[in-house]
Design a protein around this motif. Structure first.
Motif, short mmCIF file in Angstrom:
data_model
loop_
_atom_site.label_atom_id
_atom_site.label_comp_id
_atom_site.label_asym_id
_atom_site.label_seq_id
_atom_site.Cartn_x
_atom_site.Cartn_y
_atom_site.Cartn_z
N GLY A 82 -3.63 7.54 -3.34
CA GLY A 82 -3.13 8.90 -3.25
C GLY A 82 -2.35 9.09 -1.96
N PRO A 83 -2.49 10.24 -1.32
CA PRO A 83 -1.73 10.51 -0.10
C PRO A 83 -2.39 9.98 1.17
CG PRO A 83 -2.96 12.45 -0.69
CD PRO A 83 -3.22 11.42 -1.79
N TYR A 84 -3.44 9.18 1.01
CA TYR A 84 -4.23 8.74 2.16
C TYR A 84 -3.87 7.33 2.60
CZ TYR A 84 -6.74 12.71 0.37
OH TYR A 84 -7.05 13.96 -0.10
N VAL A 85 -4.19 7.03 3.85
CA VAL A 85 -3.94 5.70 4.42
C VAL A 85 -4.90 5.51 5.59
CG1 VAL A 85 -2.16 6.49 6.03
CG2 VAL A 85 -2.16 4.12 5.27
N THR A 86 -5.19 4.26 5.88
CA THR A 86 -5.94 3.93 7.08
C THR A 86 -4.98 3.29 8.08
OG1 THR A 86 -6.56 1.76 6.20
CG2 THR A 86 -8.11 3.58 5.85
N ARG A 87 -5.33 3.38 9.31
CA ARG A 87 -4.50 2.81 10.39
C ARG A 87 -4.31 1.31 10.22
NH1 ARG A 87 -3.54 4.94 15.44
NH2 ARG A 87 -5.00 6.61 14.95
N GLN A 88 -5.36 0.63 9.82
CA GLN A 88 -5.29 -0.82 9.63
C GLN A 88 -5.13 -1.14 8.16
OE1 GLN A 88 -4.87 -2.86 12.01
NE2 GLN A 88 -5.23 -1.31 13.57
N PRO A 89 -4.36 -2.11 7.81
CA PRO A 89 -3.72 -3.13 8.63
C PRO A 89 -2.32 -2.75 9.12
CG PRO A 89 -3.37 -3.68 6.35
CD PRO A 89 -4.20 -2.41 6.37
N TRP A 90 -1.83 -1.58 8.71
CA TRP A 90 -0.44 -1.21 8.94
C TRP A 90 -0.06 -1.17 10.42
CZ3 TRP A 90 1.52 -1.61 4.29
CH2 TRP A 90 0.68 -1.39 3.19
N GLN A 91 -0.93 -0.64 11.26
CA GLN A 91 -0.60 -0.54 12.68
C GLN A 91 -0.44 -1.92 13.32
OE1 GLN A 91 -3.58 1.14 15.30
NE2 GLN A 91 -1.96 2.08 16.53
N ASP A 92 -1.37 -2.82 13.04
CA ASP A 92 -1.29 -4.16 13.63
C ASP A 92 -0.07 -4.93 13.13
OD1 ASP A 92 -3.51 -3.73 15.14
OD2 ASP A 92 -4.80 -5.13 14.06
N ILE A 93 0.24 -4.80 11.86
CA ILE A 93 1.42 -5.48 11.31
C ILE A 93 2.68 -4.96 11.99
CG2 ILE A 93 2.82 -5.83 9.24
CD1 ILE A 93 0.16 -7.38 9.21
N ASN A 94 2.79 -3.66 12.09
CA ASN A 94 3.95 -3.03 12.71
C ASN A 94 4.10 -3.50 14.15
OD1 ASN A 94 6.08 -1.11 12.09
ND2 ASN A 94 5.17 0.18 13.66
N ALA A 95 3.01 -3.51 14.90
CA ALA A 95 3.05 -3.91 16.31
C ALA A 95 3.40 -5.39 16.46
CB ALA A 95 1.71 -3.62 16.97
#
Length: 116
Positions: A82-95
Protein backbone atom coordinates in the motif's frame (compact mmCIF):
# COMPACT_ATOMS: atom_id res chain seq x y z
CA UNK A 1 14.65 -14.61 5.57
CA UNK A 2 17.70 -15.01 3.35
CA UNK A 3 17.04 -11.56 1.87
CA UNK A 4 18.02 -10.00 5.20
CA UNK A 5 21.27 -11.97 5.12
CA UNK A 6 21.93 -10.80 1.57
CA UNK A 7 21.33 -7.21 2.65
CA UNK A 8 23.82 -7.66 5.50
CA UNK A 9 26.38 -9.05 3.05
CA UNK A 10 25.68 -6.17 0.67
CA UNK A 11 26.34 -3.65 3.46
CA UNK A 12 29.65 -5.33 4.25
CA UNK A 13 30.78 -5.38 0.62
CA UNK A 14 29.27 -2.18 -0.76
CA UNK A 15 28.02 -0.11 2.15
CA UNK A 16 30.81 2.39 1.71
CA UNK A 17 30.05 2.92 -1.97
CA UNK A 18 32.57 0.46 -3.39
CA UNK A 19 32.02 -0.56 -6.99
CA UNK A 20 29.84 -3.39 -8.17
CA UNK A 21 26.94 -2.49 -5.91
CA UNK A 22 24.27 -2.83 -8.57
CA UNK A 23 25.70 -6.08 -9.90
CA UNK A 24 25.42 -7.59 -6.40
CA UNK A 25 21.64 -7.68 -6.75
CA UNK A 26 21.63 -8.96 -10.33
CA UNK A 27 22.95 -12.42 -9.60
CA UNK A 28 21.37 -15.85 -9.86
CA UNK A 29 21.66 -16.22 -6.08
CA UNK A 30 19.62 -13.10 -5.38
CA UNK A 31 17.03 -14.05 -8.01
CA UNK A 32 16.77 -17.54 -6.50
CA UNK A 33 16.13 -16.28 -2.95
CA UNK A 34 13.85 -13.44 -4.03
CA UNK A 35 11.70 -15.69 -6.23
CA UNK A 36 11.70 -18.42 -3.58
CA UNK A 37 10.47 -15.93 -0.95
CA UNK A 38 7.80 -14.70 -3.34
CA UNK A 39 6.61 -18.13 -4.49
CA UNK A 40 6.81 -20.01 -1.19
CA UNK A 41 5.77 -17.24 1.19
CA UNK A 42 4.11 -14.19 -0.35
CA UNK A 43 2.15 -15.85 -3.19
CA UNK A 44 0.58 -18.32 -0.77
CA UNK A 45 -0.98 -15.60 1.38
CA UNK A 46 -4.51 -14.51 0.51
CA UNK A 47 -4.73 -10.79 -0.33
CA UNK A 48 -7.15 -10.26 2.54
CA UNK A 49 -4.24 -10.98 4.90
CA UNK A 50 -1.77 -8.51 3.33
CA UNK A 51 -2.40 -5.81 5.97
CA UNK A 52 -1.02 -8.18 8.63
CA UNK A 53 2.21 -8.99 6.80
CA UNK A 54 5.40 -7.51 8.28
CA UNK A 55 6.23 -4.34 6.37
CA UNK A 56 10.02 -4.83 6.73
CA UNK A 57 9.72 -8.25 5.08
CA UNK A 58 7.66 -6.80 2.24
CA UNK A 59 10.13 -3.94 1.75
CA UNK A 60 13.11 -6.28 1.52
CA UNK A 61 11.22 -8.58 -0.84
CA UNK A 62 10.09 -5.73 -3.08
CA UNK A 63 13.62 -4.36 -3.26
CA UNK A 64 15.20 -7.73 -4.08
CA UNK A 65 12.60 -8.46 -6.77
CA UNK A 66 13.09 -5.07 -8.42
CA UNK A 67 16.87 -5.32 -8.20
CA UNK A 68 16.97 -8.70 -9.92
CA UNK A 69 14.50 -7.70 -12.62
CA UNK A 70 11.35 -9.44 -11.38
CA UNK A 71 9.14 -6.37 -11.80
CA UNK A 72 5.81 -8.19 -12.17
CA UNK A 73 6.31 -9.96 -8.86
CA UNK A 74 7.61 -6.77 -7.28
CA UNK A 75 4.45 -4.96 -8.38
CA UNK A 76 2.34 -7.44 -6.42
CA UNK A 77 4.44 -6.83 -3.32
CA UNK A 78 4.26 -3.04 -3.73
CA UNK A 79 0.47 -3.31 -3.99
CA UNK A 80 0.40 -5.35 -0.79
CA UNK A 81 2.51 -2.68 0.93
CA UNK A 82 0.00 0.00 0.00
CA UNK A 83 1.24 3.53 0.73
CA UNK A 84 3.67 2.33 3.40
CA UNK A 85 7.43 1.76 3.38
CA UNK A 86 10.23 1.04 5.81
CA UNK A 87 13.51 2.90 5.84
CA UNK A 88 15.45 -0.28 5.14
CA UNK A 89 16.63 -1.52 2.71
CA UNK A 90 15.97 1.61 0.64
CA UNK A 91 18.05 4.03 2.70
CA UNK A 92 21.17 1.85 2.72
CA UNK A 93 20.91 1.12 -1.00
CA UNK A 94 20.52 4.81 -1.80
CA UNK A 95 23.49 5.77 0.40
CA UNK A 96 25.76 3.01 -0.93
CA UNK A 97 25.14 4.16 -4.50
CA UNK A 98 26.13 7.70 -3.59
CA UNK A 99 22.77 9.15 -4.51
CA UNK A 100 22.29 12.61 -3.10
CA UNK A 101 18.52 12.55 -3.21
CA UNK A 102 16.39 11.39 -0.31
CA UNK A 103 15.87 7.62 -0.18
CA UNK A 104 12.08 8.21 -0.09
CA UNK A 105 12.24 9.96 -3.46
CA UNK A 106 14.13 7.01 -4.93
CA UNK A 107 11.66 4.56 -3.40
CA UNK A 108 8.67 6.46 -4.81
CA UNK A 109 10.30 6.64 -8.25
CA UNK A 110 11.03 2.89 -8.24
CA UNK A 111 7.56 1.97 -6.99
CA UNK A 112 5.85 4.22 -9.57
CA UNK A 113 7.96 2.72 -12.34
CA UNK A 114 7.10 -0.84 -11.36
CA UNK A 115 3.39 -0.14 -10.87
CA UNK A 116 2.87 1.40 -14.33
Amino acid sequence: MPLYALMHLYRQKHGDGRGGALQFWQTAQVRHYACHAYDDWFARIPPVEYPWLPLPDLSHLAHALVACGENERAACVFRAMGPYVTRQPWQDINASLGRSSDWRDQFLRIRASVLR
